[in-house]
Write an enzyme that holds these catalytic residues in place. Structure first.
Site, mmCIF file in Angstrom:
data_model
loop_
_atom_site.group_PDB
_atom_site.id
_atom_site.type_symbol
_atom_site.label_atom_id
_atom_site.label_comp_id
_atom_site.label_asym_id
_atom_site.label_seq_id
_atom_site.Cartn_x
_atom_site.Cartn_y
_atom_site.Cartn_z
ATOM 1 N N SER A 61 -0.331 -1.313 2.557
ATOM 2 C CA SER A 61 -1.360 -2.349 2.398
ATOM 3 C C SER A 61 -2.766 -1.908 2.769
ATOM 4 C CB SER A 61 -0.987 -3.543 3.261
ATOM 5 O OG SER A 61 -0.863 -3.107 4.586
ATOM 6 N N GLY A 62 -3.676 -2.429 2.034
ATOM 7 C CA GLY A 62 -5.090 -2.353 2.389
ATOM 8 C C GLY A 62 -5.644 -0.963 2.652
ATOM 9 N N GLN A 63 -4.850 0.036 2.414
ATOM 10 C CA GLN A 63 -5.255 1.382 2.796
ATOM 11 C C GLN A 63 -5.268 2.283 1.568
ATOM 12 O OE1 GLN A 63 -6.073 1.626 5.902
ATOM 13 N NE2 GLN A 63 -4.976 -0.057 6.876
ATOM 14 N N GLY A 64 -5.832 1.759 0.493
ATOM 15 C CA GLY A 64 -5.851 2.482 -0.772
ATOM 16 C C GLY A 64 -6.340 3.910 -0.651
#
Ligand code: GTP
Length: 172
Positions: A61-64
């Site tokens: 998540s959220g850590q592209g």
């Protein structure tokens, strides 16, 4: 059976879906927990070995910007456990986006590995059913790989064996 070969399983899912809890459930006396932290980026990789199966977990998540790190593991994996927090309706769209990226990735497209979906936190009152989750994520479109969805409670271990059994049958 499983004992004859090594298998590498990726455990993927958003933060808070229950990956660590799940890995803790799977561990036994003989198993080793190896936790790796890459301090500079604060990116967490959890590794776990149970008999001949190695599990490596990543927080999607959220850590592209860290994506390239876990993508490196796609080539070598022989199965995927995709953990979903069934009580998190709000982020189901994010889960779908991550799933889309995963199944469209060239290294994943190229191979026929089983994907086990775990609709976790089934004990929570507002948990969505596996049917609801399967239709929201359009799992029926996955036709080039075996997949299976089951509901789990990673805290108690309920449902986990069924899923792991399915996965090992697919691999061996
Ligand atoms: P990150 O490390 O942030 O990627 O999270 P994670 O996916 O490893 O989730 P983790 O195992 O840390 O679980 C997140 C929270 O959900 C914890 O408070 C767990 O105790 C809780 N949890 C995990 N599985 C279940 C479950 O089946 N039911 C309930 N009620 N809570 C759960």
């Amino acid at each position: 059976g499983l004992k004859k070969k090594e298998a590498r399983i990726l455990v993927l899912g958003l933060n808070n879906s229950g990956k660590s809890t799940l890995l803790n459930q799977l561990k036994n006396e003989d198993s080793k927990i190896i936790s790796e932290v890459v301090p500079t980026v604060g990116f967490n990789v959890e590794k776990f070995k149970n008999q001949n199966v190695g599990f490596t977990a990543f927080d999607m998540s959220g850590q592209g910007r860290y994506r390239e790190l876990w993508e490196n593991y796609y080539k070598d994996c022989e199965g995927i456990i995709f953990v979903i927090d069934s009580s998190d309706k709000l982020r189901l769209a994010v889960v779908k986006d991550e799933l889309d990226l995963l199944i469209q990735h060239p290294d994943i497209v190229a191979k026929c590995i089983p994907i086990l979906f775990l609709a976790n936190k089934k004990d929570l009152r507002d948990g969505m059913s596996s049917i609801k989750i399967a239709s929201s994520l359009h799992l029926e479109r996955i036709q080039d790989k075996p997949w299976h969805i089951c509901t789990t409670n990673a805290l108690s271990g309920e449902g986990l064996q069924e899923g792991i059994q399915w996965l090992t049958q697919q691999i061996c």
